[in-house]
Design an enzyme around this catalytic site. Structure first.
Site, PDB file in Angstrom:
ATOM      1  N   LYS A  10       0.825  -1.211   0.000  1.00 45.04           N
ATOM      2  CA  LYS A  10       0.000   0.000   0.000  1.00 45.04           C
ATOM      3  C   LYS A  10       0.863   1.267   0.000  1.00 45.04           C
ATOM      4  CE  LYS A  10      -3.920  -2.199   2.409  1.00 45.04           C
ATOM      5  NZ  LYS A  10      -4.854  -2.075   3.567  1.00 45.04           N
ATOM      6  N   PHE A  58     -15.240   4.357   7.155  1.00 44.08           N
ATOM      7  CA  PHE A  58     -13.887   4.706   6.719  1.00 44.08           C
ATOM      8  C   PHE A  58     -13.680   4.529   5.209  1.00 44.08           C
ATOM      9  CE2 PHE A  58     -13.779   0.285   8.269  1.00 44.08           C
ATOM     10  CZ  PHE A  58     -13.301  -0.381   7.142  1.00 44.08           C
ATOM     11  N   ARG A  86      -1.453 -14.126   4.929  1.00 48.27           N
ATOM     12  CA  ARG A  86      -2.158 -13.449   6.026  1.00 48.27           C
ATOM     13  C   ARG A  86      -1.323 -13.511   7.310  1.00 48.27           C
ATOM     14  NH1 ARG A  86      -6.517 -10.149   5.005  1.00 48.27           N
ATOM     15  NH2 ARG A  86      -6.979 -10.424   7.200  1.00 48.27           N
ATOM     16  N   THR A  92      -4.952  -6.818  11.164  1.00 44.12           N
ATOM     17  CA  THR A  92      -5.329  -5.578  10.470  1.00 44.12           C
ATOM     18  C   THR A  92      -4.825  -4.338  11.208  1.00 44.12           C
ATOM     19  OG1 THR A  92      -7.338  -6.686   9.706  1.00 44.12           O
ATOM     20  CG2 THR A  92      -7.299  -4.287   9.531  1.00 44.12           C
ATOM     21  N   ARG A 103       2.972  -5.881   9.312  1.00 39.14           N
ATOM     22  CA  ARG A 103       2.238  -4.760   9.903  1.00 39.14           C
ATOM     23  C   ARG A 103       2.865  -4.314  11.214  1.00 39.14           C
ATOM     24  NH1 ARG A 103      -3.736  -6.861   7.931  1.00 39.14           N
ATOM     25  NH2 ARG A 103      -3.900  -5.509   6.094  1.00 39.14           N
ATOM     26  N   ASN A 113      -1.940   0.414   6.860  1.00 35.93           N
ATOM     27  CA  ASN A 113      -1.361  -0.825   7.396  1.00 35.93           C
ATOM     28  C   ASN A 113      -0.538  -1.612   6.363  1.00 35.93           C
ATOM     29  OD1 ASN A 113      -3.490  -1.721   5.910  1.00 35.93           O
ATOM     30  ND2 ASN A 113      -4.567  -2.716   7.581  1.00 35.93           N
ATOM     31  N   HIS A 116      -2.145  -5.389   1.712  1.00 37.83           N
ATOM     32  CA  HIS A 116      -3.427  -6.077   1.569  1.00 37.83           C
ATOM     33  C   HIS A 116      -3.130  -7.530   1.230  1.00 37.83           C
ATOM     34  CE1 HIS A 116      -7.423  -7.224   0.257  1.00 37.83           C
ATOM     35  NE2 HIS A 116      -6.793  -7.872  -0.712  1.00 37.83           N
TER      36      HIS A 116
END
Ligand code: GDP
Length: 141
Positions: A10, A58, A86, A92, A103, A113, A116
């Protein structure tokens, strides 16, 4: 099972100069980069990708963030790639992420964060197809 999953590095992580470190974490854990493209998402692409979150408070903030600067779109491949990705990503909210996860290492907030990752085979199939043509989740080998 060898499978594919979809990943995004991200804007916060691209801005922070963490592309190499994040790709390195996937490779260290045995995931292969099956496809990769860096580009600046259009607003409609971010909105379509996150359509399931449209009703969330959000949503606007999330789409602003995802279109703030370029991202790296990737297909990761390997044994149990969806669950493995994951796990490497962490929770998250980085405050709840395990030590050593992407993260925990690189993210500042629940919104920004860093990565994805698809959370199911259905999501992986949909998300890979959203950005890459001709790649299916399961390989023949
Ligand atoms: P993920 O599967 O771990 O990415 O988490 P979700 O599917 O629940 O949320 C999707 C994305 O929406 C997250 O990765 C965050 O970037 C963003 N997000 C989730 N919760 C919040 C929030 O409370 N505020 C903001 N600004 N963004 C959020």
């Amino acid at each position: 099972m060898t499978e594919k999953t979809f990943s995004i590095i991200k804007p916060d992580a691209v801005e922070g100069n963490f592309i190499g470190k994040i790709v390195g974490r996937f490779e260290e854990e045995g995931l292969k980069i099956a496809a990769m493209e860096m580009r600046h998402l259009a607003r409609h692409e971010a909105e379509g990708f996150y359509a399931e979150h449209k009703a969330r408070p959000f949503f606007g903030e999330l789409c602003d963030f995802m279109t703030r600067s370029p991202v790296v779109l990737m297909v990761l491949e390997g044994k149990d790639a969806i669950a493995k990705n994951r796990k490497i990503m962490g929770a998250t909210n980085p405050a709840n992420a395990d030590a050593g996860t992407i993260r925990k290492l690189f993210s500042k907030s629940v919104g920004e964060n860093s990565v994805h990752g698809s959370d199911s085979p259905e999501a992986a199939a949909r998300e890979i197809a959203y950005f890459f043509r001709g790649i299916s989740v399961y390989s023949k080998k």
